[in-house]
Scaffold this motif. Structure first.
Motif, PDB file in Angstrom:
ATOM      1  N   VAL A  94       0.813  -1.216   0.000  1.00  0.00           N
ATOM      2  CA  VAL A  94       0.000   0.000   0.000  1.00  0.00           C
ATOM      3  C   VAL A  94       0.847   1.267   0.000  1.00  0.00           C
ATOM      4  O   VAL A  94       0.304   2.375   0.070  1.00  0.00           O
ATOM      5  CB  VAL A  94      -0.975   0.027   1.202  1.00  0.00           C
ATOM      6  N   SER A  95       2.169   1.107  -0.080  1.00  0.00           N
ATOM      7  CA  SER A  95       3.030   2.293  -0.145  1.00  0.00           C
ATOM      8  C   SER A  95       2.819   3.052  -1.453  1.00  0.00           C
ATOM      9  O   SER A  95       3.185   4.224  -1.564  1.00  0.00           O
ATOM     10  CB  SER A  95       4.511   1.890   0.000  1.00  0.00           C
ATOM     11  N   ASN A  96       2.255   2.375  -2.457  1.00  0.00           N
ATOM     12  CA  ASN A  96       1.861   3.017  -3.703  1.00  0.00           C
ATOM     13  C   ASN A  96       0.353   2.808  -3.861  1.00  0.00           C
ATOM     14  O   ASN A  96      -0.093   1.914  -4.582  1.00  0.00           O
ATOM     15  CB  ASN A  96       2.626   2.417  -4.887  1.00  0.00           C
ATOM     16  N   PRO A  97      -0.453   3.626  -3.152  1.00  0.00           N
ATOM     17  CA  PRO A  97      -1.903   3.391  -3.120  1.00  0.00           C
ATOM     18  C   PRO A  97      -2.564   3.392  -4.492  1.00  0.00           C
ATOM     19  O   PRO A  97      -3.491   2.618  -4.730  1.00  0.00           O
ATOM     20  CB  PRO A  97      -2.430   4.552  -2.258  1.00  0.00           C
ATOM     21  N   SER A  98      -2.090   4.251  -5.400  1.00  0.00           N
ATOM     22  CA  SER A  98      -2.738   4.331  -6.710  1.00  0.00           C
ATOM     23  C   SER A  98      -2.572   3.037  -7.498  1.00  0.00           C
ATOM     24  O   SER A  98      -3.485   2.619  -8.212  1.00  0.00           O
ATOM     25  CB  SER A  98      -2.174   5.515  -7.511  1.00  0.00           C
ATOM     26  N   GLU A  99      -1.430   2.384  -7.368  1.00  0.00           N
ATOM     27  CA  GLU A  99      -1.217   1.109  -8.062  1.00  0.00           C
ATOM     28  C   GLU A  99      -2.091   0.013  -7.455  1.00  0.00           C
ATOM     29  O   GLU A  99      -2.637  -0.822  -8.175  1.00  0.00           O
ATOM     30  CB  GLU A  99       0.259   0.713  -8.000  1.00  0.00           C
ATOM     31  N   MET A 100      -2.227   0.022  -6.131  1.00  0.00           N
ATOM     32  CA  MET A 100      -3.081  -0.975  -5.496  1.00  0.00           C
ATOM     33  C   MET A 100      -4.540  -0.745  -5.872  1.00  0.00           C
ATOM     34  O   MET A 100      -5.291  -1.689  -6.122  1.00  0.00           O
ATOM     35  CB  MET A 100      -2.900  -0.922  -3.973  1.00  0.00           C
ATOM     36  N   LEU A 101      -4.949   0.512  -5.924  1.00  0.00           N
ATOM     37  CA  LEU A 101      -6.322   0.829  -6.335  1.00  0.00           C
ATOM     38  C   LEU A 101      -6.577   0.347  -7.755  1.00  0.00           C
ATOM     39  O   LEU A 101      -7.644  -0.206  -8.059  1.00  0.00           O
ATOM     40  CB  LEU A 101      -6.556   2.335  -6.238  1.00  0.00           C
ATOM     41  N   LYS A 102      -5.600   0.515  -8.624  1.00  0.00           N
ATOM     42  CA  LYS A 102      -5.733   0.056 -10.006  1.00  0.00           C
ATOM     43  C   LYS A 102      -5.877  -1.460 -10.057  1.00  0.00           C
ATOM     44  O   LYS A 102      -6.690  -2.002 -10.818  1.00  0.00           O
ATOM     45  CB  LYS A 102      -4.518   0.506 -10.820  1.00  0.00           C
ATOM     46  N   ALA A 103      -5.091  -2.166  -9.248  1.00  0.00           N
ATOM     47  CA  ALA A 103      -5.121  -3.631  -9.261  1.00  0.00           C
ATOM     48  C   ALA A 103      -6.435  -4.174  -8.719  1.00  0.00           C
ATOM     49  O   ALA A 103      -7.013  -5.099  -9.280  1.00  0.00           O
ATOM     50  CB  ALA A 103      -3.945  -4.184  -8.450  1.00  0.00           C
ATOM     51  N   ILE A 104      -6.921  -3.592  -7.623  1.00  0.00           N
ATOM     52  CA  ILE A 104      -8.140  -4.100  -6.988  1.00  0.00           C
ATOM     53  C   ILE A 104      -9.387  -3.563  -7.671  1.00  0.00           C
ATOM     54  O   ILE A 104     -10.396  -4.241  -7.789  1.00  0.00           O
ATOM     55  CB  ILE A 104      -8.140  -3.737  -5.486  1.00  0.00           C
ATOM     56  N   GLY A 105      -9.311  -2.317  -8.141  1.00  0.00           N
ATOM     57  CA  GLY A 105     -10.463  -1.669  -8.761  1.00  0.00           C
ATOM     58  C   GLY A 105     -11.104  -0.687  -7.799  1.00  0.00           C
ATOM     59  O   GLY A 105     -11.151  -0.933  -6.586  1.00  0.00           O
ATOM     60  N   PRO A 106     -11.608   0.438  -8.290  1.00  0.00           N
ATOM     61  CA  PRO A 106     -12.240   1.430  -7.426  1.00  0.00           C
ATOM     62  C   PRO A 106     -13.468   0.851  -6.736  1.00  0.00           C
ATOM     63  O   PRO A 106     -14.273   0.175  -7.372  1.00  0.00           O
ATOM     64  CB  PRO A 106     -12.634   2.561  -8.395  1.00  0.00           C
ATOM     65  N   PRO A 107     -13.638   1.087  -5.450  1.00  0.00           N
ATOM     66  CA  PRO A 107     -14.845   0.591  -4.762  1.00  0.00           C
ATOM     67  C   PRO A 107     -16.088   1.320  -5.234  1.00  0.00           C
ATOM     68  O   PRO A 107     -16.062   2.538  -5.441  1.00  0.00           O
ATOM     69  CB  PRO A 107     -14.553   0.884  -3.285  1.00  0.00           C
ATOM     70  N   THR A 108     -17.161   0.581  -5.416  1.00  0.00           N
ATOM     71  CA  THR A 108     -18.431   1.155  -5.865  1.00  0.00           C
ATOM     72  C   THR A 108     -19.577   0.827  -4.921  1.00  0.00           C
ATOM     73  O   THR A 108     -20.676   1.337  -5.087  1.00  0.00           O
ATOM     74  CB  THR A 108     -18.787   0.643  -7.272  1.00  0.00           C
ATOM     75  N   GLU A 109     -19.335  -0.033  -3.943  1.00  0.00           N
ATOM     76  CA  GLU A 109     -20.341  -0.384  -2.954  1.00  0.00           C
ATOM     77  C   GLU A 109     -19.641  -0.973  -1.745  1.00  0.00           C
ATOM     78  O   GLU A 109     -18.479  -1.371  -1.806  1.00  0.00           O
ATOM     79  CB  GLU A 109     -21.348  -1.391  -3.516  1.00  0.00           C
ATOM     80  N   ALA A 110     -20.346  -1.004  -0.616  1.00  0.00           N
ATOM     81  CA  ALA A 110     -19.802  -1.646   0.572  1.00  0.00           C
ATOM     82  C   ALA A 110     -19.736  -3.154   0.337  1.00  0.00           C
ATOM     83  O   ALA A 110     -20.676  -3.744  -0.189  1.00  0.00           O
ATOM     84  CB  ALA A 110     -20.679  -1.346   1.783  1.00  0.00           C
ATOM     85  N   GLY A 111     -18.632  -3.756   0.701  1.00  0.00           N
ATOM     86  CA  GLY A 111     -18.508  -5.194   0.504  1.00  0.00           C
ATOM     87  C   GLY A 111     -17.089  -5.674   0.648  1.00  0.00           C
ATOM     88  O   GLY A 111     -16.167  -4.909   0.959  1.00  0.00           O
ATOM     89  N   LEU A 112     -16.915  -6.969   0.430  1.00  0.00           N
ATOM     90  CA  LEU A 112     -15.611  -7.612   0.530  1.00  0.00           C
ATOM     91  C   LEU A 112     -15.254  -8.265  -0.794  1.00  0.00           C
ATOM     92  O   LEU A 112     -16.111  -8.855  -1.460  1.00  0.00           O
ATOM     93  CB  LEU A 112     -15.623  -8.697   1.617  1.00  0.00           C
ATOM     94  N   LYS A 113     -13.994  -8.148  -1.182  1.00  0.00           N
ATOM     95  CA  LYS A 113     -13.445  -8.904  -2.305  1.00  0.00           C
ATOM     96  C   LYS A 113     -12.413  -9.849  -1.703  1.00  0.00           C
ATOM     97  O   LYS A 113     -11.340  -9.438  -1.285  1.00  0.00           O
ATOM     98  CB  LYS A 113     -12.813  -7.975  -3.331  1.00  0.00           C
ATOM     99  N   VAL A 114     -12.767 -11.118  -1.618  1.00  0.00           N
ATOM    100  CA  VAL A 114     -11.951 -12.095  -0.907  1.00  0.00           C
ATOM    101  C   VAL A 114     -10.928 -12.710  -1.861  1.00  0.00           C
ATOM    102  O   VAL A 114     -11.285 -13.301  -2.877  1.00  0.00           O
ATOM    103  CB  VAL A 114     -12.843 -13.190  -0.292  1.00  0.00           C
ATOM    104  N   PHE A 115      -9.660 -12.572  -1.505  1.00  0.00           N
ATOM    105  CA  PHE A 115      -8.585 -13.099  -2.345  1.00  0.00           C
ATOM    106  C   PHE A 115      -8.078 -14.447  -1.854  1.00  0.00           C
ATOM    107  O   PHE A 115      -7.646 -15.272  -2.649  1.00  0.00           O
ATOM    108  CB  PHE A 115      -7.425 -12.108  -2.406  1.00  0.00           C
ATOM    109  N   LEU A 116      -8.095 -14.662  -0.550  1.00  0.00           N
ATOM    110  CA  LEU A 116      -7.572 -15.913  -0.008  1.00  0.00           C
ATOM    111  C   LEU A 116      -8.230 -16.218   1.319  1.00  0.00           C
ATOM    112  O   LEU A 116      -8.382 -15.336   2.165  1.00  0.00           O
ATOM    113  CB  LEU A 116      -6.050 -15.818   0.193  1.00  0.00           C
ATOM    114  N   ARG A 117      -8.643 -17.457   1.481  1.00  0.00           N
ATOM    115  CA  ARG A 117      -9.178 -17.916   2.756  1.00  0.00           C
ATOM    116  C   ARG A 117      -8.574 -19.274   3.077  1.00  0.00           C
ATOM    117  O   ARG A 117      -8.612 -20.181   2.253  1.00  0.00           O
ATOM    118  CB  ARG A 117     -10.703 -18.035   2.702  1.00  0.00           C
TER     119      ARG A 117
END
Length: 246
Positions: A94-117
């Motif tokens: 997260v030291s480069n927030p804009s790159e992480m935002l690009k990878a995950i995608g801009p949030p559009t609603e409350a919720g979870l995007k689960v990558f690993l469980r």
């Protein structure tokens, strides 16, 4: 930093060695997953995974860093001080927030995007709607939180003879990382008029753990689980729609 995704080419790999989409019974659909997630399972590098762990498939070039991040978290979690080791991985991410935002995608609603469980570690991106509040709650496992867009204000609480009392506060801005121990109780507010997104990493199976939350007005302890969280997000999204209509 870029690294090519390894793709096993022998046909002896079974489904336990393949990327699998996990929706965890939280009402997630493919539409709520990041744009880069494919609906099809594909072979990916899973050398770092233990049996029973699963990972969402990552295919495109822009996903390589996200894939590496997840693998690095799995490896760090095997350290003698797993929370600190995972925190270092998260801080770099997260030291480069804009790159992480690009990878995950801009949030559009409350919720979870689960990558690993898995039984040892859970990784997801959590999105808070504008000015969303979460009542005091615990996790019963260590947690690391890194913000990649927006801001998250935390109040830390402690149990006393008189019940739950506020202890201290911490504001997390883009690029900030916080560590919570297994006994921590916190409440969360997004004070902004835009979405907040954070990467959350837990030292266990977050969704299989029965936890507690506290009524925001009475501070009476109540049970919490995946269904409770699902309803909290549902209400937040309904409130957002209502605000937009008004």
């Amino acid at each position: 930093m870029s690294r090519k995704t390894k793709t096993p080419n022998n046909e002896d790999n079974d489904n336990s060695r393949r990327g699998v989409i996990k929706t965890l019974g939280l009402g997630l659909s493919l539409a709520t997953l990041p744009a880069f997630i494919s609906a099809e399972s594909v072979n990916i590098s899973t050398e770092a995974l233990d049996p029973g762990e699963s990972i969402i498939p990552l295919e495109e070039r822009d996903l390589i860093e996200m894939h590496k991040f997840i693998e690095d978290c799995i490896t760090a979690n095997k350290d003698s001080n797993p929370q600190e080791a995972v925190k270092e991985v998260l801080a770099r991410a997260v030291s480069n927030p804009s790159e992480m935002l690009k990878a995950i995608g801009p949030p559009t609603e409350a919720g979870l995007k689960v990558f690993l469980r898995s039984k040892d570690i859970t990784i997801f991106a959590a999105s808070w709607t504008p000015q969303m509040n979460l009542m005091p709650h615990n996790h019963l496992m260590w947690a690391n939180i890194g913000i990649y867009t927006g801001r998250e204000d935390n109040i830390l609480w402690k149990r006393t003879e008189n019940g739950l009392e506020a202890s201290k506060a911490k504001c997390l801005f883009e690029g900030d990382v916080a560590m919570l121990n297994a006994n921590a109780i916190h409440s969360v507010t997004n004070p902004l008029k835009r979405f907040t997104g954070g990467l959350h990493i837990y030292g266990g199976d977050f969704f299989a753990t029965e936890r507690s939350q506290w009524d925001p007005e009475t501070l009476i302890e109540e049970p919490s689980n995946g269904d409770v969280i699902k309803n909290i997000f549902k209400e937040a999204n309904e409130q957002l729609l209502k605000m937009k209509k008004d």
